[in-house]
Enzyme design. Structure first.
Site, PDB file in Angstrom:
ATOM      1  CD  GLU A  26      -2.870   1.303   0.307  1.00 21.41           C
ATOM      2  OE1 GLU A  26      -2.483   1.839  -0.753  1.00 21.41           O
ATOM      3  OE2 GLU A  26      -4.032   0.904   0.491  1.00 21.41           O
ATOM      4  NE  ARG A 121      -5.062  -1.826   9.070  1.00 15.64           N
ATOM      5  CZ  ARG A 121      -5.044  -1.324   7.845  1.00 15.64           C
ATOM      6  NH1 ARG A 121      -4.520  -0.126   7.635  1.00 15.64           N
ATOM      7  NH2 ARG A 121      -5.568  -1.985   6.816  1.00 15.64           N
ATOM      8  CG  ASN A 123      -5.901   1.935   4.842  1.00 14.56           C
ATOM      9  OD1 ASN A 123      -5.184   0.934   4.917  1.00 14.56           O
ATOM     10  ND2 ASN A 123      -6.644   2.177   3.780  1.00 14.56           N
ATOM     11  CG  ASN A 171      -8.115   2.920   0.682  1.00 13.69           C
ATOM     12  OD1 ASN A 171      -6.899   2.796   0.747  1.00 13.69           O
ATOM     13  ND2 ASN A 171      -8.938   1.897   0.807  1.00 13.69           N
ATOM     14  CG  ASP A 225      -7.255  -0.054  -1.857  1.00 17.77           C
ATOM     15  OD1 ASP A 225      -6.576   0.794  -1.249  1.00 17.77           O
ATOM     16  OD2 ASP A 225      -7.390  -1.218  -1.442  1.00 17.77           O
TER      17      ASP A 225
END
Length: 315
Positions: A26, A121, A123, A171, A225
């Site tokens: 990511e 958490r 991202n 995202n 995403d």
């Protein structure tokens, strides 16, 4: 293909980077100055660095950190990076080669003192063209579409300012200085939103849905995403469940091109290379996927160039 596309005929090449597998890759960031691609392996608490000149990937486990959501180099501080480490915004020091690295400073913490956030958490995160950090949270486990307990933040001099709440999965991020726009993805909304953005103040307003991926003909609920943008203002949207990157014209909301990859879970993308004309793509191998899922790819021959990514300005 049964999507209503305005497709361009493209001849592009998809190639894996060597030793680049991450269980949940990511947040790719291309550093122009060093010709390095940095990204994270979220679930293993790792930073990764692809050296363009060496054609080699280096891996680093952050000590005492179980998950890491994003990585951005710090301006003027070689070997230092701002990362989303669990629910902390931290500075990590890494020489780019060692197999371990460490947090040297915690800049801010979020969502402390309330048990409903214990499963959260950080991202994805990214800096705007002025070096301001934006990042969001999500639940680590559970139904992200029903229990929307994440928040979207801007770093503001030692603390994180809440920009939006009721977030499912925070995202993709992108900015267009030519049009004074910011783009943001909450995956749980199945869409990409555009905001009017004040680059002087770092303020966003007037949300507008650019494209809704919930019900495209022939597809069932594509999950947007990560995201990047090219020099002409087109968006490149990773589809976590769609084997592809979608090139979208934000003015019309039309998918211009579908860039296919050999794995399903596409997590994000960033333009890099000496001419910013290589699209680097991170992927995942979770939920029963097997390798080459999780590989990071480079895509050449697209005939487009990206915009420079900005480092984090600490002060």
């Amino acid at each position: 293909m049964n999507l209503k596309l305005m497709s361009k005929i493209m001849s592009y090449k998809v190639e894996p980077l060597p030793n680049s597998v991450a269980d949940l890759g990511e947040a790719p960031h291309w550093d122009i100055a060093t010709q390095n691609l940095y990204y994270v392996d979220i679930v293993n608490g790792k930073l990764l660095r692809y050296d363009f000149n060496e054609n080699k990937v280096y891996h680093c486990k952050i000590e005492n950190v179980s998950v890491v959501g994003f990585v951005v180099p710090v301006e003027g501080e070689p070997n230092k990076f701002v990362v989303g480490a669990e629910r902390d915004i931290s500075i990590v020091e890494w020489d780019g080669v060692s197999e371990t690295c460490e947090v040297v400073k915690v800049l801010a913490q979020v969502e402390q003192g309330d048990e409903i956030y214990d499963g959260n958490r950080f991202n994805d995160g990214k800096c705007d063209p002025r070096g301001r950090l934006y990042a969001g949270t999500m639940r680590y486990f559970g139904d992200h579409f029903e229990f929307r307990r994440g928040k979207f933040y801007k770093y503001n001099g030692g603390s994180m300012e809440v920009i939006k709440d009721n977030i499912g999965i925070s995202n993709g991020l992108a900015w267009n200085e030519d049009t004074n726009k910011m783009y943001y993805i909450d995956t749980a909304d199945f869409n990409v939103k555009e905001y009017d953005y004040d680059f002087t103040l770092g303020e966003l307003k007037n949300p507008r849905v650019v494209i809704d991926l919930k019900s495209y003909e022939g597809r069932d609920k594509l999950l947007p995403d990560g995201m990047t943008i090219d020099a002409k203002g087109y968006l490149y949207i990773a589809t976590f469940n769609g084997h592809s990157i979608l090139q979208v014209n934000p003015k019309t909301g039309k998918i211009e091109t579908e860039i296919k990859l050999p794995v399903k879970q596409i997590t994000s993308a960033a333009f890099g290379g000496p001419n910013l004309d290589i699209l680097y793509v991170t992927t995942a191998n979770i939920f029963g996927q097997t390798q080459p899922a999780g590989t990071t790819y480079k895509i050449t021959g697209l005939g487009v160039k990206g915009t420079p990514m900005t480092k984090f300005k600490l002060n």
